[in-house]
Enzyme design. Sequence first.
Site, PDB file in Angstrom:
ATOM      1  CG  ASP A   8       2.776  -0.523  -3.801  1.00  0.00           C
ATOM      2  OD1 ASP A   8       2.162  -0.636  -2.724  1.00  0.00           O
ATOM      3  OD2 ASP A   8       4.025  -0.495  -3.879  1.00  0.00           O
ATOM      4  CG  ASP A 126       8.336   5.298   3.993  1.00  0.00           C
ATOM      5  OD1 ASP A 126       7.945   4.205   4.453  1.00  0.00           O
ATOM      6  OD2 ASP A 126       7.570   6.134   3.481  1.00  0.00           O
TER       7      ASP A 126
END
Length: 240
Positions: A8, A126
């Site tokens: 990330d 998500d």
Amino acid sequence: MDIFPAIDLKEGKAVRLYKGEIKSAKVYGDASEFAKKFEDMGARWLHIVDLDGAFGGEPKNLEVIETIRKSSRLKIQLGGGVRDEQTILRYTNMGIDRLILGSIALKNPFFAKEMASKYNIAVGIDSKDGKVALEGWVKSAQIEALDFAKEFKESDIQAIICTDINRDGTFSGINVDLTLKLAKASECFCIASGGVKSEKDIYELSEKFQEHKIKGGVIVGKAYYEGKIDLSEILKNFRI
């Protein structure tokens, strides 16, 4: 089952979040160095999320992503701020192997399916309390994650990435039940994300995939960075 070590990106560095909260970002170091480590361990894929792009709505870490692409033989799956064809084309020309559409796929499923007919596309679903989240997980839509997954049945989407936000970065275990449901609803290759706490989680997911005849993978992030798992051993065991 494919293993996807994760990076990330925040301001060019490799970080991890807790339940998707940007203020919780913990910096682990140079992203390019981690990509090299993953390749040396025998990984085939690298999962990259441009966090700044996800929150900002457009690519923000292009320089470091390009550096990783040029220095690595790994296949790269990338998301975060990919919301139009121009960005998809830019990354495709850079050599990124698969682009992840999140917020834009929720707002316009037809666009996602159209792009999948031309490029290598995954859709990120998500989920927070069963609902789909968007725009860097700061907003929740009213659509159920399961209903959204059904949109991509019989499409050219290469993969569904299933993230349980409540488990992301928490070491609370993979939401296997949600992953299986989304895989069956979409009939797509399904990649579980969020909550990995041990090698046992990964092997149990693999067994469930085999039991239900599902093709898929798992994203491994914080569990590696915090030393909870031996990633090199896992990659060795899942290597074809």
